[in-house]
Design a protein around this motif. Structure first.
Motif, PDB file in Angstrom:
ATOM      1  N   PRO A   7       0.817  -1.209   0.000  1.00  0.00           N
ATOM      2  CA  PRO A   7       0.000   0.000   0.000  1.00  0.00           C
ATOM      3  C   PRO A   7       0.849   1.257   0.000  1.00  0.00           C
ATOM      4  O   PRO A   7       1.913   1.315   0.596  1.00  0.00           O
ATOM      5  N   ASN A   8       0.356   2.274  -0.730  1.00  0.00           N
ATOM      6  CA  ASN A   8       0.994   3.586  -0.734  1.00  0.00           C
ATOM      7  C   ASN A   8      -0.120   4.615  -0.707  1.00  0.00           C
ATOM      8  O   ASN A   8      -0.498   5.193  -1.711  1.00  0.00           O
ATOM      9  N   ASP A   9      -0.708   4.796   0.464  1.00  0.00           N
ATOM     10  CA  ASP A   9      -1.848   5.684   0.576  1.00  0.00           C
ATOM     11  C   ASP A   9      -1.403   6.993   1.202  1.00  0.00           C
ATOM     12  O   ASP A   9      -0.402   7.075   1.882  1.00  0.00           O
ATOM     13  N   HIS A  53      -1.492  14.507 -10.475  1.00  0.00           N
ATOM     14  CA  HIS A  53      -0.336  14.044 -11.240  1.00  0.00           C
ATOM     15  C   HIS A  53       0.605  13.288 -10.320  1.00  0.00           C
ATOM     16  O   HIS A  53       0.460  13.308  -9.086  1.00  0.00           O
ATOM     17  N   HIS A  54       1.575  12.610 -10.918  1.00  0.00           N
ATOM     18  CA  HIS A  54       2.558  11.826 -10.168  1.00  0.00           C
ATOM     19  C   HIS A  54       3.906  12.501 -10.317  1.00  0.00           C
ATOM     20  O   HIS A  54       4.370  12.751 -11.431  1.00  0.00           O
ATOM     21  N   ASN A  55       4.540  12.834  -9.197  1.00  0.00           N
ATOM     22  CA  ASN A  55       5.798  13.575  -9.246  1.00  0.00           C
ATOM     23  C   ASN A  55       7.030  12.677  -9.271  1.00  0.00           C
ATOM     24  O   ASN A  55       8.145  13.157  -9.070  1.00  0.00           O
ATOM     25  N   GLY A  56       6.831  11.388  -9.511  1.00  0.00           N
ATOM     26  CA  GLY A  56       7.932  10.441  -9.516  1.00  0.00           C
ATOM     27  C   GLY A  56       8.043   9.652  -8.235  1.00  0.00           C
ATOM     28  O   GLY A  56       8.616   8.555  -8.214  1.00  0.00           O
ATOM     29  N   GLU A  57       7.452  10.187  -7.150  1.00  0.00           N
ATOM     30  CA  GLU A  57       7.464   9.493  -5.874  1.00  0.00           C
ATOM     31  C   GLU A  57       6.065   9.191  -5.354  1.00  0.00           C
ATOM     32  O   GLU A  57       5.832   8.161  -4.746  1.00  0.00           O
ATOM     33  N   GLY A 388      -7.006  12.702 -23.283  1.00  0.00           N
ATOM     34  CA  GLY A 388      -5.636  13.144 -23.086  1.00  0.00           C
ATOM     35  C   GLY A 388      -4.879  12.114 -22.281  1.00  0.00           C
ATOM     36  O   GLY A 388      -5.428  11.091 -21.884  1.00  0.00           O
ATOM     37  N   PRO A 389      -3.602  12.360 -22.020  1.00  0.00           N
ATOM     38  CA  PRO A 389      -2.800  11.379 -21.294  1.00  0.00           C
ATOM     39  C   PRO A 389      -3.311  11.159 -19.879  1.00  0.00           C
ATOM     40  O   PRO A 389      -3.623  12.114 -19.161  1.00  0.00           O
ATOM     41  N   ALA A 390      -3.410   9.898 -19.481  1.00  0.00           N
ATOM     42  CA  ALA A 390      -3.835   9.566 -18.129  1.00  0.00           C
ATOM     43  C   ALA A 390      -2.682   9.784 -17.153  1.00  0.00           C
ATOM     44  O   ALA A 390      -1.522   9.904 -17.545  1.00  0.00           O
ATOM     45  N   VAL A 391      -3.021   9.851 -15.872  1.00  0.00           N
ATOM     46  CA  VAL A 391      -2.005  10.006 -14.846  1.00  0.00           C
ATOM     47  C   VAL A 391      -1.241   8.692 -14.721  1.00  0.00           C
ATOM     48  O   VAL A 391      -1.842   7.637 -14.521  1.00  0.00           O
ATOM     49  N   THR A 392       0.055   8.750 -14.851  1.00  0.00           N
ATOM     50  CA  THR A 392       0.852   7.532 -14.796  1.00  0.00           C
ATOM     51  C   THR A 392       1.833   7.602 -13.637  1.00  0.00           C
ATOM     52  O   THR A 392       2.222   8.666 -13.179  1.00  0.00           O
ATOM     53  N   GLY A 393       2.232   6.452 -13.182  1.00  0.00           N
ATOM     54  CA  GLY A 393       3.210   6.332 -12.114  1.00  0.00           C
ATOM     55  C   GLY A 393       3.592   4.874 -11.997  1.00  0.00           C
ATOM     56  O   GLY A 393       3.074   4.021 -12.725  1.00  0.00           O
ATOM     57  N   ASP A 394       4.506   4.572 -11.108  1.00  0.00           N
ATOM     58  CA  ASP A 394       4.939   3.189 -10.927  1.00  0.00           C
ATOM     59  C   ASP A 394       3.929   2.451 -10.059  1.00  0.00           C
ATOM     60  O   ASP A 394       4.234   1.957  -8.979  1.00  0.00           O
ATOM     61  N   TYR A 415       4.208  -2.054  -7.480  1.00  0.00           N
ATOM     62  CA  TYR A 415       4.753  -3.391  -7.709  1.00  0.00           C
ATOM     63  C   TYR A 415       6.163  -3.298  -8.249  1.00  0.00           C
ATOM     64  O   TYR A 415       6.559  -2.315  -8.882  1.00  0.00           O
ATOM     65  N   ARG A 416       6.918  -4.344  -7.964  1.00  0.00           N
ATOM     66  CA  ARG A 416       8.248  -4.485  -8.541  1.00  0.00           C
ATOM     67  C   ARG A 416       8.102  -5.261  -9.823  1.00  0.00           C
ATOM     68  O   ARG A 416       7.406  -6.267  -9.887  1.00  0.00           O
ATOM     69  N   HIS A 417       8.780  -4.813 -10.853  1.00  0.00           N
ATOM     70  CA  HIS A 417       8.650  -5.440 -12.155  1.00  0.00           C
ATOM     71  C   HIS A 417       9.169  -6.871 -12.111  1.00  0.00           C
ATOM     72  O   HIS A 417      10.109  -7.194 -11.387  1.00  0.00           O
ATOM     73  N   SER A 418       8.572  -7.752 -12.881  1.00  0.00           N
ATOM     74  CA  SER A 418       8.993  -9.141 -12.952  1.00  0.00           C
ATOM     75  C   SER A 418      10.359  -9.254 -13.628  1.00  0.00           C
ATOM     76  O   SER A 418      10.882  -8.298 -14.185  1.00  0.00           O
ATOM     77  N   LEU A 419      10.944 -10.455 -13.562  1.00  0.00           N
ATOM     78  CA  LEU A 419      12.254 -10.680 -14.156  1.00  0.00           C
ATOM     79  C   LEU A 419      12.248 -10.383 -15.647  1.00  0.00           C
ATOM     80  O   LEU A 419      11.246 -10.644 -16.323  1.00  0.00           O
TER      81      LEU A 419
END
Length: 444
Positions: A7-9, A53-57, A388-394, A415-419
């Protein structure tokens, strides 16, 4: 490797009035509404628009505009976007009020680039036909290089600063119609607009499902659907049906053309406990444009032992229950993401928020006590770029939640990306090689 979710609330925004309704206005703008009612408590009524928006963090929100609605609180709302305009339908007591929400693109120097009125000025600002932008290769507007602009003074440097675009909104009040006709205290409880934008559905204290031609708001059908107040409505993704649930315990799917009952939602409650349906939302099935699911929330009618709230998945074609998940407390809010992959629920007492995988109803995120009071609304950040572009983030998914505690919060699956694919292929080849060597060694 399957993604590891955590969670990242966090708090996204805080307003100075209780919140009851939330909708995405664009792919990046969220509208929240509520108020303190007609009593003279000093608590405002109205709605606010934020750009997310997502500021990278993390996700952050910037307030764009606030609009107050006088003595009438906004309890429910629906938004419809088309290529020309955005229409906001707000439930204010017994009436449904239309607002025209017009995006205006301005530059950082205060001049209008696009949107707004087609000609002339908007709020005293001149529409600008062409805007000079600083070139990405370092060449300033007017053909001068950075070396040529040195020494020309601070004012000259400010004049040559790059001009950026920003969006604000112009809000105009449109028509208003009465949608509930209860004798004592008429109140519109819910409003929804069909995906094709042709029909608006309203429900209120009198139990009538009313269908309106949209956006003309002329009455199309008046259906005596329930004997008690309607709690929720939703249109199917193909705009052919609308589902209604009410405090009489019934859930009914109605066909639109012709306007008649199609089927009832029938099921056997656990242990003979009486349940009432609370919320309903359709959701598309991923990868199948013509197929969809129906989700509902159900709460025990009264505190009866260990009875729990239910998240239910239905087959709308048959009106039969497909899956159900028990939750430890009564439920208050429901949302389905635009691609149909995730479902979110909010609780009534602890103010918690959870996200489930839509097809299996497996819980993948739980945020306990996300709010100090019960959750009044949920809205996923869209993944479809409809305007228009959607809000994106990791993040795998992000849902916004509101409450009468005046807070707008965001809850996301990270999530951490898979191998990498080459690592997986190498591992498979290595395993096969070792197996072959072992079999050769033992003479197989």
């Amino acid at each position: 490797m399957a993604p590891t979710r955590k969670p990242n609330d966090g708090l996204l925004a805080r307003v100075n009035f209780p919140l009851y309704a939330i909708e995405m206005l664009t792919s990046r703008h969220v509208l929240v509404a509520g108020g303190g009612g007609a009593s003279k408590t000093g608590v405002a009524n109205g709605f606010e628009i934020y750009e997310v928006h997502h500021n990278g963090e993390k996700y952050v929100a910037d307030e764009v505009i606030r609009h107050e609605t006088g003595p009438t609180v906004v309890m429910n709302l629906a938004v419809k976007n088309d290529e020309k305009r955005t229409l906001l339908m707000a439930g204010q007591e017994s009436h449904c009020q239309m607002y025209l929400v017009n995006p205006i693109i301005t530059s950082t120097d205060g001049e209008v680039i696009g949107g707004g009125k087609s000609e002339g000025s908007v709020d005293g600002m001149r529409k600008r036909k062409n805007v000079s932008y600083q070139q990405s290769n370092g060449q300033a507007a007017g053909g001068q290089t950075p070396e040529q602009t040195k020494g020309q003074g601070k004012d000259k440097q400010q004049q040559s600063a790059p001009v950026r675009k920003q969006i604000r909104f112009e809000i105009k009040t449109g028509d208003s119609i009465q949608t509930d006709f209860t004798e004592l205290e008429p109140l519109q409880r819910v409003v929804r607009i069909s995906p094709d934008g042709r029909i608006m559905a309203t429900g209120g204290m009198d139990g009538h499902l009313r269908l309106w031609n949209f956006p003309k708001m002329t009455l199309r059908a008046d259906i005596s659907a329930h004997t008690k107040e309607i709690d929720d409505l939703d249109f199917s993704p193909d705009s052919k049906n609308v589902v209604s649930i009410a405090k009489d315990g019934l859930g009914v799917i109605w066909s639109i053309n012709p306007e008649k009952e199609s089927r009832k939602l029938t099921w056997n409650p656990p242990e003979g406990t009486r349940y009432l349906l609370k919320r309903c939302r359709y959701g598309v099935i991923e990868g199948q444009k013509d197929k969809h699911r129906l989700f509902t929330l159900a709460n025990p009618f009264a505190k009866s032992g260990k009875a729990k709230g239910l998240l239910q998945q239905w087959d709308p074609e048959s009106g039969r229950l497909s899956r159900v998940v028990e939750i430890d407390e009564s439920l208050a809010a429901l949302a389905v993401r635009d691609d149909g992959r995730f479902v979110a629920v909010g609780t009534m007492f602890s103010g918690s928020v959870s996200i489930y995988i839509a097809f299996s109803l497996q819980r993948v995120l739980h945020v306990p006590h996300a709010h100090a009071m019960f959750v009044t609304g949920l809205q996923f950040l869209p993944v479809t770029n409809f305007d228009g572009p959607a809000v994106t983030g990791d993040t795998e998914a992000a849902v916004l939640s509101i409450s009468v505690d005046n807070r707008v919060c965001v809850h996301s699956l990270q999530y951490r990306h898979s191998l990498p694919a080459w690592v997986a292929i190498f591992a498979i080849v290595l395993i096969l090689f070792i197996t072959f060597c072992f079999c050769s060694y033992i003479g197989l």
